[in-house]
Design a protein around this motif. Sequence first.
Motif, PDB file in Angstrom:
ATOM      1  N   UNK A  72      60.688  10.129  56.476  1.00 55.98           N
ATOM      2  CA  UNK A  72      60.660   9.390  57.729  1.00 55.98           C
ATOM      3  C   UNK A  72      61.744   9.785  58.720  1.00 55.98           C
ATOM      4  N   UNK A  73      62.376  10.917  58.484  1.00 54.83           N
ATOM      5  CA  UNK A  73      63.407  11.420  59.404  1.00 54.83           C
ATOM      6  C   UNK A  73      63.464  12.936  59.262  1.00 54.83           C
ATOM      7  N   UNK A  74      64.187  13.596  60.146  1.00 59.53           N
ATOM      8  CA  UNK A  74      64.240  15.058  60.122  1.00 59.53           C
ATOM      9  C   UNK A  74      65.004  15.624  58.934  1.00 59.53           C
ATOM     10  N   UNK A  75      66.022  14.924  58.478  1.00 58.70           N
ATOM     11  CA  UNK A  75      66.881  15.446  57.419  1.00 58.70           C
ATOM     12  C   UNK A  75      66.813  14.557  56.183  1.00 58.70           C
ATOM     13  N   UNK A  76      66.766  15.182  55.022  1.00 57.50           N
ATOM     14  CA  UNK A  76      66.799  14.417  53.772  1.00 57.50           C
ATOM     15  C   UNK A  76      68.218  13.929  53.530  1.00 57.50           C
ATOM     16  N   UNK A  77      69.181  14.828  53.692  1.00 58.94           N
ATOM     17  CA  UNK A  77      70.586  14.475  53.513  1.00 58.94           C
ATOM     18  C   UNK A  77      71.416  15.072  54.642  1.00 58.94           C
ATOM     19  N   UNK A  78      72.592  14.546  54.793  1.00 60.90           N
ATOM     20  CA  UNK A  78      73.569  15.107  55.723  1.00 60.90           C
ATOM     21  C   UNK A  78      74.758  15.578  54.901  1.00 60.90           C
ATOM     22  N   UNK A  79      75.213  16.782  55.164  1.00 59.71           N
ATOM     23  CA  UNK A  79      76.383  17.318  54.475  1.00 59.71           C
ATOM     24  C   UNK A  79      77.564  17.276  55.437  1.00 59.71           C
ATOM     25  N   UNK A  80      78.644  16.669  54.995  1.00 60.40           N
ATOM     26  CA  UNK A  80      79.844  16.540  55.817  1.00 60.40           C
ATOM     27  C   UNK A  80      80.914  17.473  55.262  1.00 60.40           C
ATOM     28  N   UNK A  81      81.375  18.369  56.109  1.00 60.64           N
ATOM     29  CA  UNK A  81      82.461  19.285  55.774  1.00 60.64           C
ATOM     30  C   UNK A  81      83.671  18.862  56.590  1.00 60.64           C
ATOM     31  N   UNK A  82      84.859  18.993  56.031  1.00 64.43           N
ATOM     32  CA  UNK A  82      86.068  18.591  56.747  1.00 64.43           C
ATOM     33  C   UNK A  82      87.195  19.571  56.451  1.00 64.43           C
ATOM     34  N   UNK A  83      88.133  19.621  57.383  1.00 66.12           N
ATOM     35  CA  UNK A  83      89.329  20.455  57.224  1.00 66.12           C
ATOM     36  C   UNK A  83      90.490  19.716  57.874  1.00 66.12           C
TER      37      UNK A  83
END
Length: 107
Positions: A72-83
Amino acid sequence: TGCTSISYYAQSLQGHVEIMAARKDVGTLVQDPSTPQALRARLTSASAIRRFATDELALPDNSSYRSYVDVGRNDVTLAVFAAPQFSLAPITWCFPVFGCVPYKGYF
């Protein structure tokens, strides 16, 4: 913190379980007259590509790409990267069983 870890694991487990429970067999969807034609065409194409990979490239004939879920949306998951500020070196998060990774995934 411990609470953050618990809530992260909870959303991860809940998202995974919801997707796995909603899976539908690709072959069944292709045969179902109520499946929209555009989706049927994409699933048929994916099945043909999978068959080619197995038959011609000798890739494993396993359960990959045999089920489908409309999340029901474009993405199954969101991956968050940080530095850290002013750095390109990634922050890593460590998890039991999975080890350390330079991202967090969210459903």
